[in-house]
Design an enzyme around this catalytic site. Structure first.
Site, PDB file in Angstrom:
ATOM      1  N   ASP A   9       0.878  -1.151   0.000  1.00 24.54           N
ATOM      2  CA  ASP A   9       0.000   0.000   0.000  1.00 24.54           C
ATOM      3  C   ASP A   9       0.934   1.224   0.000  1.00 24.54           C
ATOM      4  OD1 ASP A   9      -2.443   1.510   0.628  1.00 24.54           O
ATOM      5  OD2 ASP A   9      -1.496   1.780   2.583  1.00 24.54           O
ATOM      6  N   LEU A  10       0.418   2.395  -0.341  1.00 25.87           N
ATOM      7  CA  LEU A  10       1.307   3.564  -0.415  1.00 25.87           C
ATOM      8  C   LEU A  10       1.210   4.426   0.850  1.00 25.87           C
ATOM      9  CD1 LEU A  10       3.261   5.315  -2.076  1.00 25.87           C
ATOM     10  CD2 LEU A  10       1.281   6.362  -3.182  1.00 25.87           C
ATOM     11  N   ASP A  11       0.047   5.058   1.022  1.00 31.89           N
ATOM     12  CA  ASP A  11      -0.117   5.961   2.159  1.00 31.89           C
ATOM     13  C   ASP A  11      -0.108   5.174   3.469  1.00 31.89           C
ATOM     14  OD1 ASP A  11      -0.811   7.988   3.916  1.00 31.89           O
ATOM     15  OD2 ASP A  11      -2.948   7.802   3.494  1.00 31.89           O
ATOM     16  N   THR A  17       1.361  10.116   3.615  1.00 34.49           N
ATOM     17  CA  THR A  17       0.650  11.201   2.938  1.00 34.49           C
ATOM     18  C   THR A  17      -0.640  11.564   3.674  1.00 34.49           C
ATOM     19  OG1 THR A  17       0.093   9.432   1.377  1.00 34.49           O
ATOM     20  CG2 THR A  17       1.512  11.182   0.573  1.00 34.49           C
ATOM     21  N   LYS A  45      -8.285   6.843   6.278  1.00 33.36           N
ATOM     22  CA  LYS A  45      -7.114   6.084   5.824  1.00 33.36           C
ATOM     23  C   LYS A  45      -7.522   4.887   4.974  1.00 33.36           C
ATOM     24  CE  LYS A  45      -3.799   7.674   9.184  1.00 33.36           C
ATOM     25  NZ  LYS A  45      -2.926   7.364  10.297  1.00 33.36           N
ATOM     26  N   SER A 114      -2.521   0.691  -4.333  1.00 34.42           N
ATOM     27  CA  SER A 114      -2.983   1.863  -3.584  1.00 34.42           C
ATOM     28  C   SER A 114      -4.331   2.352  -4.097  1.00 34.42           C
ATOM     29  CB  SER A 114      -1.941   2.985  -3.737  1.00 34.42           C
ATOM     30  OG  SER A 114      -2.473   4.212  -3.308  1.00 34.42           O
ATOM     31  N   ALA A 115      -5.128   2.922  -3.191  1.00 32.97           N
ATOM     32  CA  ALA A 115      -6.414   3.510  -3.574  1.00 32.97           C
ATOM     33  C   ALA A 115      -6.224   4.870  -4.230  1.00 32.97           C
ATOM     34  CB  ALA A 115      -7.275   3.671  -2.333  1.00 32.97           C
ATOM     35  N   LYS A 145     -11.016  -0.554  -1.914  1.00 33.00           N
ATOM     36  CA  LYS A 145     -10.835  -1.381  -0.727  1.00 33.00           C
ATOM     37  C   LYS A 145     -12.027  -1.110   0.204  1.00 33.00           C
ATOM     38  CE  LYS A 145      -5.841  -0.499  -1.012  1.00 33.00           C
ATOM     39  NZ  LYS A 145      -4.700   0.214  -0.425  1.00 33.00           N
ATOM     40  N   GLU A 169      -0.105  -3.509   4.527  1.00 37.24           N
ATOM     41  CA  GLU A 169      -1.204  -2.539   4.598  1.00 37.24           C
ATOM     42  C   GLU A 169      -1.273  -1.858   5.962  1.00 37.24           C
ATOM     43  OE1 GLU A 169      -3.806  -0.791   3.896  1.00 37.24           O
ATOM     44  OE2 GLU A 169      -4.064  -1.233   1.785  1.00 37.24           O
ATOM     45  N   ASP A 170      -1.673  -0.583   5.980  1.00 37.98           N
ATOM     46  CA  ASP A 170      -1.785   0.118   7.271  1.00 37.98           C
ATOM     47  C   ASP A 170      -3.229   0.386   7.670  1.00 37.98           C
ATOM     48  OD1 ASP A 170      -2.186   2.125   5.216  1.00 37.98           O
ATOM     49  OD2 ASP A 170      -2.124   3.566   6.869  1.00 37.98           O
TER      50      ASP A 170
HETATM   51  P1  B16 Z   1      -6.521  10.170  -3.719  1.00 28.01           P
HETATM   52  P2  B16 Z   1      -3.538   4.197   0.093  1.00 28.01           P
HETATM   53  C1  B16 Z   1      -5.362   6.149   0.106  1.00 28.01           C
HETATM   54  O1  B16 Z   1      -4.052   5.705  -0.161  1.00 28.01           O
HETATM   55  C2  B16 Z   1      -5.363   7.051   1.342  1.00 28.01           C
HETATM   56  O2  B16 Z   1      -5.005   6.303   2.485  1.00 28.01           O
HETATM   57  C3  B16 Z   1      -6.750   7.625   1.523  1.00 28.01           C
HETATM   58  O3  B16 Z   1      -6.764   8.486   2.650  1.00 28.01           O
HETATM   59  C4  B16 Z   1      -7.144   8.396   0.261  1.00 28.01           C
HETATM   60  O4  B16 Z   1      -8.455   8.921   0.388  1.00 28.01           O
HETATM   61  C5  B16 Z   1      -7.070   7.444  -0.944  1.00 28.01           C
HETATM   62  O5  B16 Z   1      -5.771   6.898  -1.049  1.00 28.01           O
HETATM   63  C6  B16 Z   1      -7.413   8.142  -2.255  1.00 28.01           C
HETATM   64  O6  B16 Z   1      -6.421   9.090  -2.540  1.00 28.01           O
HETATM   65  O7  B16 Z   1      -7.479  11.232  -3.287  1.00 28.01           O
HETATM   66  O8  B16 Z   1      -5.099  10.635  -3.884  1.00 28.01           O
HETATM   67  O9  B16 Z   1      -7.018   9.430  -4.950  1.00 28.01           O
HETATM   68  O10 B16 Z   1      -3.434   4.038   1.568  1.00 28.01           O
HETATM   69  O11 B16 Z   1      -4.535   3.228  -0.543  1.00 28.01           O
HETATM   70  O12 B16 Z   1      -2.213   4.196  -0.601  1.00 28.01           O
HETATM   71 MG    MG Z   2      -2.713   3.120   3.406  1.00 28.87          MG
END
Ligand code: B16
Ligand code: MG
Length: 219
Positions: A9-11, A17, A45, A114-115, A145, A169-170
């Site tokens: 996962d990224l964030d 982030t 998150k 990542s989302a 997710k 994953e976090d």
């Molecule tokens: P964006 P991850 C997620 O990243 C974030 O944890 C979540 O807070 C955010 O709303 C989502 O990405 C969408 O991000 O607005 O940049 O498309 O944890 O899946 O890497």
């Molecule tokens: Mg995350």
């Protein structure tokens, strides 16, 4: 199990982030009269952008049309992009780089799951784009997710089976997605929040591929 793929996962796993998402959602909240706290931010998150906006509106007991929501989400995203374009490689979380290098040396494929629709921008800013064999982000998947799509797609693009894959994953939604994908699931963060994962680590500082293989051997 022969380990062939590690999906990250990224964030919250590679970079933090969440702090920039928080600043941007807070700024949007201020604009439309909703108080948004750091504790509220925990609920966002791993959650998609539109679902995050719904949560913000729920907190403020406000409703908006779909068209208005698109506009508000775009406004939040513009601020968020302003913040992330200031990032550099110093923001890669501790221990991540050596762990990625170890995986690479051992011939284990590396994917991003990542989302975020901004994942590629973030990876470029922190100079990690070349580390991944495949990048699956919010632009590629149709179901967010806890749906497993982001992880199953990563593995299938590389022709690797779920049983040969580990996910880091976090977020609770991400843990659920990885479990539904039938992959070994490692939570990165607090045991209390991530207890559904097969195993939880606080971060990558004291975690090596040898440790990962020990977890695998226990299964
Ligand atoms: P964006 P991850 C997620 O990243 C974030 O944890 C979540 O807070 C955010 O709303 C989502 O990405 C969408 O991000 O607005 O940049 O498309 O944890 O899946 O890497
Ligand atoms: Mg995350």
């Amino acid at each position: 199990m022969e380990l062939r793929l590690a999906i990250f996962d990224l964030d919250g796993v590679i970079v933090d982030t969440a702090k920039y998402h928080y600043l941007a959602w807070k700024r949007l909240g201020e604009k439309i009269g909703i108080e948004f706290t750091e504790q509220d931010n925990e609920r966002l998150k791993g959650v998609s952008r539109m679902r995050s906006l719904d949560i913000l509106l729920e907190i403020g007991k406000q409703t908006r049309t779909d068209e208005e929501k698109e506009q508000l989400a775009a406004e939040k995203n513009a601020w968020y992009v302003e913040y992330i374009t200031q990032m550099d490689s110093s923001e890669i979380l501790p221990g991540v780089l050596p762990f990625l290098e170890e995986l690479r040396t051992q011939g284990i494929k590396i994917a991003l799951g990542s989302a975020s629709k901004n994942a590629k921008t973030i990876l470029e800013r922190v100079s990690l784009s070349d580390c991944f064999d495949v990048i699956v982000d919010g632009n590629l998947v149709t179901k967010a997710k806890p749906d497993p799509e982001v992880f199953t797609l990563s593995a299938s693009l590389l022709g690797i089976e779920a049983e040969q894959t580990v996910v880091f994953e976090d977020a609770q939604a991400g843990i659920e997605a990885a479990l539904r994908a039938k992959m070994l699931t490692i939570g990165v963060g607090e045991q209390d929040t991530l207890h559904e994962a097969h195993y939880v680590i606080p971060g990558f500082e004291e975690f090596s591929v040898a440790d990962l293989k020990k977890v695998l051997a226990l299964r």
